[in-house]
Design an enzyme around this catalytic site. Structure first.
Site, PDB file in Angstrom:
ATOM      1  N   GLU A  35      -4.320  -1.873  14.435  1.00 40.66           N
ATOM      2  CA  GLU A  35      -4.913  -1.006  13.400  1.00 40.66           C
ATOM      3  C   GLU A  35      -6.257  -0.494  13.860  1.00 40.66           C
ATOM      4  O   GLU A  35      -7.060  -1.259  14.410  1.00 40.66           O
ATOM      5  CB  GLU A  35      -5.187  -1.774  12.093  1.00 40.66           C
ATOM      6  CG  GLU A  35      -4.049  -1.863  11.158  1.00 40.66           C
ATOM      7  CD  GLU A  35      -4.428  -2.595   9.870  1.00 40.66           C
ATOM      8  OE1 GLU A  35      -5.563  -2.443   9.382  1.00 40.66           O
ATOM      9  OE2 GLU A  35      -3.559  -3.335   9.373  1.00 40.66           O
ATOM     10  N   ASN A  91      -0.989 -10.571   9.013  1.00 41.39           N
ATOM     11  CA  ASN A  91      -1.982  -9.531   9.213  1.00 41.39           C
ATOM     12  C   ASN A  91      -3.337 -10.023   8.719  1.00 41.39           C
ATOM     13  O   ASN A  91      -3.483 -10.372   7.540  1.00 41.39           O
ATOM     14  CB  ASN A  91      -1.623  -8.276   8.420  1.00 41.39           C
ATOM     15  CG  ASN A  91      -2.710  -7.209   8.555  1.00 41.39           C
ATOM     16  OD1 ASN A  91      -2.801  -6.562   9.602  1.00 41.39           O
ATOM     17  ND2 ASN A  91      -3.552  -7.053   7.543  1.00 41.39           N
ATOM     18  N   GLU A  92      -4.297 -10.063   9.604  1.00 42.32           N
ATOM     19  CA  GLU A  92      -5.672 -10.404   9.244  1.00 42.32           C
ATOM     20  C   GLU A  92      -5.782 -11.604   8.305  1.00 42.32           C
ATOM     21  O   GLU A  92      -6.201 -11.468   7.147  1.00 42.32           O
ATOM     22  CB  GLU A  92      -6.366  -9.204   8.592  1.00 42.32           C
ATOM     23  CG  GLU A  92      -6.460  -7.986   9.472  1.00 42.32           C
ATOM     24  CD  GLU A  92      -7.309  -6.878   8.867  1.00 42.32           C
ATOM     25  OE1 GLU A  92      -7.631  -6.954   7.676  1.00 42.32           O
ATOM     26  OE2 GLU A  92      -7.644  -5.943   9.588  1.00 42.32           O
ATOM     27  N   TYR A  99     -12.404  -1.736  13.228  1.00 39.84           N
ATOM     28  CA  TYR A  99     -12.815  -0.450  12.667  1.00 39.84           C
ATOM     29  C   TYR A  99     -14.231  -0.037  13.028  1.00 39.84           C
ATOM     30  O   TYR A  99     -14.511   1.132  13.187  1.00 39.84           O
ATOM     31  CB  TYR A  99     -12.681  -0.492  11.125  1.00 39.84           C
ATOM     32  CG  TYR A  99     -11.237  -0.498  10.660  1.00 39.84           C
ATOM     33  CD1 TYR A  99     -10.499  -1.675  10.610  1.00 39.84           C
ATOM     34  CD2 TYR A  99     -10.606   0.679  10.298  1.00 39.84           C
ATOM     35  CE1 TYR A  99      -9.173  -1.673  10.200  1.00 39.84           C
ATOM     36  CE2 TYR A  99      -9.278   0.695   9.887  1.00 39.84           C
ATOM     37  CZ  TYR A  99      -8.566  -0.483   9.840  1.00 39.84           C
ATOM     38  OH  TYR A  99      -7.263  -0.478   9.447  1.00 39.84           O
ATOM     39  N   HIS A 136       1.490  -9.262   4.905  1.00 39.80           N
ATOM     40  CA  HIS A 136       0.276  -8.434   4.802  1.00 39.80           C
ATOM     41  C   HIS A 136      -0.265  -8.618   3.377  1.00 39.80           C
ATOM     42  O   HIS A 136      -0.213  -7.716   2.546  1.00 39.80           O
ATOM     43  CB  HIS A 136       0.600  -6.976   5.124  1.00 39.80           C
ATOM     44  CG  HIS A 136      -0.601  -6.145   5.484  1.00 39.80           C
ATOM     45  ND1 HIS A 136      -0.668  -5.376   6.626  1.00 39.80           N
ATOM     46  CD2 HIS A 136      -1.779  -5.950   4.848  1.00 39.80           C
ATOM     47  CE1 HIS A 136      -1.833  -4.743   6.675  1.00 39.80           C
ATOM     48  NE2 HIS A 136      -2.526  -5.070   5.597  1.00 39.80           N
ATOM     49  N   ARG A 182       4.526   0.453  12.812  1.00 42.73           N
ATOM     50  CA  ARG A 182       4.244  -0.922  12.377  1.00 42.73           C
ATOM     51  C   ARG A 182       4.208  -0.946  10.854  1.00 42.73           C
ATOM     52  O   ARG A 182       3.423  -0.219  10.246  1.00 42.73           O
ATOM     53  CB  ARG A 182       2.891  -1.380  12.943  1.00 42.73           C
ATOM     54  CG  ARG A 182       2.458  -2.698  12.374  1.00 42.73           C
ATOM     55  CD  ARG A 182       1.136  -3.225  12.923  1.00 42.73           C
ATOM     56  NE  ARG A 182       0.832  -4.438  12.183  1.00 42.73           N
ATOM     57  CZ  ARG A 182      -0.286  -4.651  11.484  1.00 42.73           C
ATOM     58  NH1 ARG A 182      -1.250  -3.761  11.467  1.00 42.73           N
ATOM     59  NH2 ARG A 182      -0.437  -5.766  10.803  1.00 42.73           N
ATOM     60  N   ASN A 229      -6.980  -5.694  14.980  1.00 47.66           N
ATOM     61  CA  ASN A 229      -7.370  -4.660  14.009  1.00 47.66           C
ATOM     62  C   ASN A 229      -8.873  -4.550  14.060  1.00 47.66           C
ATOM     63  O   ASN A 229      -9.569  -5.559  13.879  1.00 47.66           O
ATOM     64  CB  ASN A 229      -6.998  -5.063  12.577  1.00 47.66           C
ATOM     65  CG  ASN A 229      -5.509  -5.015  12.311  1.00 47.66           C
ATOM     66  OD1 ASN A 229      -4.720  -4.666  13.189  1.00 47.66           O
ATOM     67  ND2 ASN A 229      -5.121  -5.357  11.098  1.00 47.66           N
ATOM     68  N   GLN A 274       0.810  -1.223   0.000  1.00 46.39           N
ATOM     69  CA  GLN A 274       0.000   0.000   0.000  1.00 46.39           C
ATOM     70  C   GLN A 274       0.839   1.267   0.000  1.00 46.39           C
ATOM     71  O   GLN A 274       0.318   2.331  -0.316  1.00 46.39           O
ATOM     72  CB  GLN A 274      -0.929   0.001   1.222  1.00 46.39           C
ATOM     73  CG  GLN A 274      -1.957  -1.112   1.185  1.00 46.39           C
ATOM     74  CD  GLN A 274      -2.895  -1.059   2.374  1.00 46.39           C
ATOM     75  OE1 GLN A 274      -2.636  -1.671   3.402  1.00 46.39           O
ATOM     76  NE2 GLN A 274      -3.987  -0.336   2.258  1.00 46.39           N
ATOM     77  N   GLU A 297      -5.402   1.849  -1.259  1.00 44.28           N
ATOM     78  CA  GLU A 297      -6.321   1.049  -0.445  1.00 44.28           C
ATOM     79  C   GLU A 297      -6.817  -0.175  -1.237  1.00 44.28           C
ATOM     80  O   GLU A 297      -8.004  -0.336  -1.503  1.00 44.28           O
ATOM     81  CB  GLU A 297      -7.447   1.970   0.042  1.00 44.28           C
ATOM     82  CG  GLU A 297      -8.591   1.347   0.819  1.00 44.28           C
ATOM     83  CD  GLU A 297      -8.228   0.608   2.087  1.00 44.28           C
ATOM     84  OE1 GLU A 297      -7.133   0.849   2.632  1.00 44.28           O
ATOM     85  OE2 GLU A 297      -9.025  -0.225   2.521  1.00 44.28           O
TER      86      GLU A 297
HETATM   87  C1  BGC Z   1      -6.078  -3.857   6.448  1.00 50.06           C
HETATM   88  C2  BGC Z   1      -5.460  -2.656   5.790  1.00 50.06           C
HETATM   89  C3  BGC Z   1      -6.551  -1.815   5.136  1.00 50.06           C
HETATM   90  C4  BGC Z   1      -7.493  -1.350   6.218  1.00 50.06           C
HETATM   91  C5  BGC Z   1      -8.604  -0.429   5.757  1.00 50.06           C
HETATM   92  C6  BGC Z   1      -7.362  -3.568   7.196  1.00 50.06           C
HETATM   93  O1  BGC Z   1      -8.256  -4.605   6.956  1.00 50.06           O
HETATM   94  O2  BGC Z   1      -5.154  -4.536   7.252  1.00 50.06           O
HETATM   95  O3  BGC Z   1      -4.489  -3.074   4.881  1.00 50.06           O
HETATM   96  O4  BGC Z   1      -6.047  -0.749   4.398  1.00 50.06           O
HETATM   97  O5  BGC Z   1      -8.097  -2.459   6.835  1.00 50.06           O
HETATM   98  O6  BGC Z   1      -9.450  -1.055   4.858  1.00 50.06           O
END
Ligand code: BGC
Length: 490
Positions: free
Chosen positions: A391, A179-180, A323, A133, A87, A321, A30, A446
């Protein structure tokens, strides 16, 4: 500010431990650019983004934000944001261009990461390094189908991991294997909208089977994470004195109707399908959740006894992570063969018409700090391991040019304020949280959304060759709130 708000702020002052790590997270694909420079091999994302129709704005990651060239300026800018840590992820195909256990090492790739690590340390920033990642070397995908072939993939991944510990472990003390793993397989093998672009949906993907491959790939990730962690612990940990873990995705699920027992059960099932899928084998029971086995039968692989022993306890910390939060409603019909969510429906409003939060610039993401607070407690109560927040962040509507209004990013500031306050309150309630990495440092590429979704605390003018960077006010908000208010001072 009201006096109640002032009291509240005062109560949280200094609640985070002195050695709390905070900063920004990024991923190689990214941000780096230099996609084929200095001997780098292709990754599945390089291939995917050069396939017409796969990325929303038709962009590629060829240049991204050019952090490969501009890493010194970036470290200086991060330092001016007051962070203590950074990170980032390593690009496997930059280090081993073809990826395999017997393929050659690209010393120029190693040199780049040595330079970056040294630059961070010289500036007093602690590196947190992710091995994977999402950017599997393309060659391994072509040779044997990448992670679909656990037997062939394992020695290749372990050789890569060992090489990284050998070359960087004298200075890197915080390792993240994957990662995820969940998003990698859900987006890449269930929905087919991320690389390598496989699914059951023939209008979208030529090959794949969403009902089986998703779980096979996840299994490979879990087991090879554990094998890499074992190598680190057996061969490196004593001498290098670092730690190793995995980072899982996971948003929070709330019942659509908080009084309906079926919705309450459905919300818990959704959390288990999303989070416990990976976390139970690693931190909990040592096996997949029962509700998954019940729904998926033998489409969900089984751990051998040897794998179970390896996997359980294989992560020194819980990398989180997260959101957002969704409302979850149970479904009365039997689960679809391609369901990965636990036979539920995800909604933006609950039965009372309440929204899950203000809309960001990204369709799935809304500001929902309360759910974050609940998620932290759910994970802590279920697994009892230290949590590293690896994250968390948001886009905002209308960020298209570096105007004064865009750089004064109040929407993002409100997001961070709410989430970080929840984190501090969870710590106050006894949840062991040791880091906060915001996503992300600069606007970047993204994935399948291309350059359209800007998550950065730094605006990037992608039109310019030098990818000019403009700090947004949220960078200074976090510096003051986390760095000066919440972290205990001497
Ligand atoms: C990921 C990132 C991504 C972010 C926002 C996460 O799932 O690890 O790479 O940019 O979300 O979508």
């Amino acid at each position: 500010m009201s006096s109640a708000a002032r009291d509240f702020l005062a109560k949280l002052k200094g609640v985070l431990r002195k050695d709390f790590h905070w900063g920004y997270a990024t991923a190689a694909s990214q941000v780096e650019g230099a996609w084929d420079s200095d001997g780098k091999g292709l990754s599945i994302w390089d291939k995917f983004c050069h396939t017409p129709g796969k990325v929303k704005d038709g962009s590629t990651n060829e240049d991204a934000v050019r952090s490969y060239d501009l890493y010194k300026e970036d470290v200086a800018l991060m330092k001016s944001y007051g962070v203590t840590a950074y990170r980032f992820s390593l690009s496997w195909s930059r280090i081993i261009p073809l990826g395999g256990a017997d393929d050659s090492v690209n010393e120029r790739g190693i040199q780049y990461y040595n330079n970056l690590i040294d630059e961070l340390i010289t500036n007093g920033l602690t590196p947190f390094v992710t091995l994977f990642h999402w950017d599997t070397p393309q060659e391994l995908e072509e040779r044997y189908g990448g992670m679909l072939n656990q037997e062939k993939y394992t020695p290749d991944f372990l050789r890569y991991a060992r090489l990284c510990f050998e070359r960087f472990g004298d200075r890197v003390k915080h390792w993240i294997t994957y990662n995820e793993p969940g998003v990698y397989t859900l987006a890449g093998y269930a929905a087919g909208v991320h690389a390598p672009g496989r699914s059951s949906f023939r209008d979208r993907n030529e090959e794949g089977d969403s009902s089986t491959e998703t779980f096979i790939v996840a299994h490979t990730e879990i087991v090879t994470h554990a094998r890499a962690a074992k190598i680190y612990r057996d061969e490196f940990k004593t001498k290098q004195r670092g730690e190793i873990g995995i980072t899982l995705h996971g948003n929070y699920s709330e019942p659509w109707d908080a009084d309906d027992p079926e919705d309450i059960t459905a919300a818990e099932r959704a959390r288990q399908f999303e989070i416990a899928w990976f976390a139970d084998p690693i931190y909990g029971s040592g096996d997949y959740p029962t509700c998954m086995r019940e729904q998926l039968g033998n489409r969900l692989p089984s751990f051998t006894d040897e794998e179970k022993m390896l996997v359980k306890g294989s992560s020194d910390f819980y990398g989180m992570n997260t959101y957002t939060t969704f409302f979850v409603k149970h479904r009365s019909e039997p689960a679809d063969i391609n369901d990965h969510l636990g036979n539920i429906e995800k909604l933006d409003t609950n039965n009372k018409g309440e929204s899950r939060g203000p809309e960001s610039g990204t369709y799935w993401l809304r500001t929902a700090p309360k759910g974050f607070g609940k998620l932290l407690r759910w994970v802590w109560n279920r697994y009892h391991v230290p949590i590293y927040m690896t994250e968390n962040g948001t886009t905002a509507k209308g960020e298209t040019a570096p105007t004064d209004e865009v750089l004064n990013d109040t929407f993002r500031i409100d997001f961070f304020h709410g989430y970080v306050r929840e984190l501090a309150q969870a710590v106050q309630d006894g949840v062991d949280i040791r880091s906060y990495f915001a996503w992300t440092f600069t606007d970047n590429w993204e994935w399948a959304a291309g350059f359209s979704d800007r998550f950065g605390v730094t605006f990037v003018d992608f039109e310019t060759r030098e990818k000019k960077r403009y700090p947004k006010r949220s960078a200074y908000f976090l510096r003051d709130y986390i760095g000066q208010h919440l972290i205990a001072q001497d």
